[in-house]
Design a protein around this motif. Structure first.
Motif, short mmCIF file in Angstrom:
data_model
loop_
_atom_site.label_atom_id
_atom_site.label_comp_id
_atom_site.label_asym_id
_atom_site.label_seq_id
_atom_site.Cartn_x
_atom_site.Cartn_y
_atom_site.Cartn_z
N LYS A 104 0.85 -1.20 0.00
CA LYS A 104 0.00 0.00 0.00
C LYS A 104 0.88 1.24 0.00
O LYS A 104 1.87 1.32 0.72
N ILE A 105 0.48 2.22 -0.84
CA ILE A 105 1.18 3.49 -0.92
C ILE A 105 0.19 4.61 -0.62
O ILE A 105 -0.94 4.60 -1.12
N ILE A 106 0.64 5.56 0.17
CA ILE A 106 -0.16 6.74 0.50
C ILE A 106 0.59 7.97 0.02
O ILE A 106 1.82 8.05 0.15
N ILE A 107 -0.16 8.91 -0.52
CA ILE A 107 0.38 10.22 -0.89
C ILE A 107 -0.60 11.26 -0.38
O ILE A 107 -1.81 11.08 -0.48
N THR A 108 -0.09 12.33 0.20
CA THR A 108 -0.94 13.48 0.51
C THR A 108 -0.60 14.54 -0.52
O THR A 108 0.53 15.01 -0.59
N SER A 109 -1.58 14.87 -1.32
CA SER A 109 -1.36 15.67 -2.52
C SER A 109 -2.06 17.03 -2.44
O SER A 109 -3.13 17.14 -1.85
N GLU A 145 5.41 32.01 11.77
CA GLU A 145 5.21 33.27 11.07
C GLU A 145 5.30 33.06 9.57
O GLU A 145 4.48 33.56 8.81
N ASN A 146 6.31 32.30 9.12
CA ASN A 146 6.45 32.02 7.69
C ASN A 146 5.24 31.26 7.16
O ASN A 146 4.79 31.49 6.06
N GLU A 147 4.74 30.33 7.95
CA GLU A 147 3.61 29.53 7.52
C GLU A 147 2.37 30.39 7.32
O GLU A 147 1.58 30.16 6.43
N GLU A 148 2.21 31.40 8.16
CA GLU A 148 1.06 32.28 8.03
C GLU A 148 1.08 33.03 6.70
O GLU A 148 0.04 33.35 6.15
N SER A 149 2.27 33.34 6.16
CA SER A 149 2.37 34.13 4.95
C SER A 149 2.37 33.28 3.68
O SER A 149 2.28 33.81 2.59
N ARG A 150 2.46 31.97 3.80
CA ARG A 150 2.51 31.15 2.59
C ARG A 150 1.10 30.73 2.17
O ARG A 150 0.17 30.72 2.98
N PRO A 151 0.95 30.34 0.91
CA PRO A 151 -0.37 29.94 0.44
C PRO A 151 -0.86 28.70 1.17
O PRO A 151 -0.06 27.85 1.57
N LYS A 152 -2.13 28.60 1.33
CA LYS A 152 -2.73 27.42 1.95
C LYS A 152 -3.24 26.51 0.85
O LYS A 152 -3.95 26.94 -0.04
N PHE A 153 -2.83 25.25 0.88
CA PHE A 153 -3.27 24.29 -0.11
C PHE A 153 -4.37 23.43 0.48
O PHE A 153 -4.38 23.17 1.68
N VAL A 154 -5.22 22.95 -0.37
CA VAL A 154 -6.13 21.89 0.02
C VAL A 154 -5.34 20.60 -0.21
O VAL A 154 -4.85 20.34 -1.31
N ILE A 155 -5.16 19.84 0.86
CA ILE A 155 -4.38 18.60 0.79
C ILE A 155 -5.35 17.42 0.78
O ILE A 155 -6.26 17.35 1.58
N VAL A 156 -5.11 16.51 -0.14
CA VAL A 156 -6.01 15.37 -0.36
C VAL A 156 -5.23 14.07 -0.16
O VAL A 156 -4.10 13.93 -0.62
N TYR A 157 -5.86 13.13 0.51
CA TYR A 157 -5.32 11.78 0.71
C TYR A 157 -5.54 10.98 -0.55
O TYR A 157 -6.67 10.90 -1.06
N VAL A 158 -4.49 10.37 -1.10
CA VAL A 158 -4.63 9.44 -2.21
C VAL A 158 -3.86 8.18 -1.86
O VAL A 158 -2.86 8.21 -1.14
N GLU A 159 -4.36 7.04 -2.36
CA GLU A 159 -3.69 5.78 -2.07
C GLU A 159 -3.76 4.84 -3.26
O GLU A 159 -4.59 5.01 -4.17
N LYS A 160 -2.87 3.87 -3.20
CA LYS A 160 -2.83 2.84 -4.24
C LYS A 160 -2.41 1.54 -3.59
O LYS A 160 -1.49 1.51 -2.80
N ASN A 161 -3.10 0.47 -3.95
CA ASN A 161 -2.70 -0.86 -3.51
C ASN A 161 -1.94 -1.52 -4.64
O ASN A 161 -2.38 -1.49 -5.79
N LEU A 162 -0.79 -2.08 -4.30
CA LEU A 162 0.05 -2.72 -5.32
C LEU A 162 -0.34 -4.17 -5.51
O LEU A 162 -0.89 -4.80 -4.67
#
Length: 162
Positions: A104-109, A145-162
């Motif tokens: 199993k592979i997980i990616i947060t994209s 402080e740096n995190e507050e000034s950077r863009p906010k992404f929508v992060i999505v869980y993706v997975e794949k079973n090998l």
């Protein structure tokens, strides 16, 4: 193009170049934020052109206690997007993961990249809260402080079973 498991100092320099160009300059992620989770033992794939110039990368995190591997910090330099460098990085990471016996592979994209992963056989699950599943490393006050000034992404869980 070729994909390598980046172990040598110059290969890791290529990894850091790609991530800095793609994520820090390209997406406004803070330098500290981009590299907070890296360790001297981190495992990387680096894709280079035929002359050895770095094009794409990802970090592979093997999580034996949970029975999966996580592909992280996927990045491709802007001028190499659309030529298959990112795909080659993911395919090389998957091969390495298979060799280690993981199923199993997980990616947060970033949400914008989900279609890329779906073309490679991954399934997105928008119901999973990735910030709860995979909390970020603790940050000091300066990085907050740096995190507050950077863009906010929508992060999505993706997975794949090998």
């Amino acid at each position: 193009m070729k994909a390598i498991r980046a172990r040598e100092t110059y290969e890791r320099a290529g990894v850091y170049y790609v991530r800095t160009e793609a994520m820090v300059y390209g997406f406004g992620v803070s330098l500290q934020g981009e590299f907070d989770g890296d360790t001297p033992d981190s495992d990387y794939i680096l894709v280079t052109d035929d002359n050895g110039a770095p094009l794409s990368t990802c970090r592979v995190h093997f999580v034996p206690e949970e029975g999966y591997a996580k592909i992280e910090r996927v990045a491709t330099v802007s001028f190499a997007r659309g030529i298959g460098a990112g795909r080659l990085a993911i395919e090389a990471a998957e091969e390495w993961i298979r060799e280690k016996g993981y199923k199993k592979i997980i990616i947060t994209s970033r949400d914008e990249a989900v279609g890329f992963y779906e073309k490679l056989g991954y399934t997105a699950d928008y119901t999973k809260d990735v910030r709860t599943l995979f909390p970020s490393p603790k940050k000091n006050d300066a990085s907050k402080e740096n995190e507050e000034s950077r863009p906010k992404f929508v992060i999505v869980y993706v997975e794949k079973n090998l």
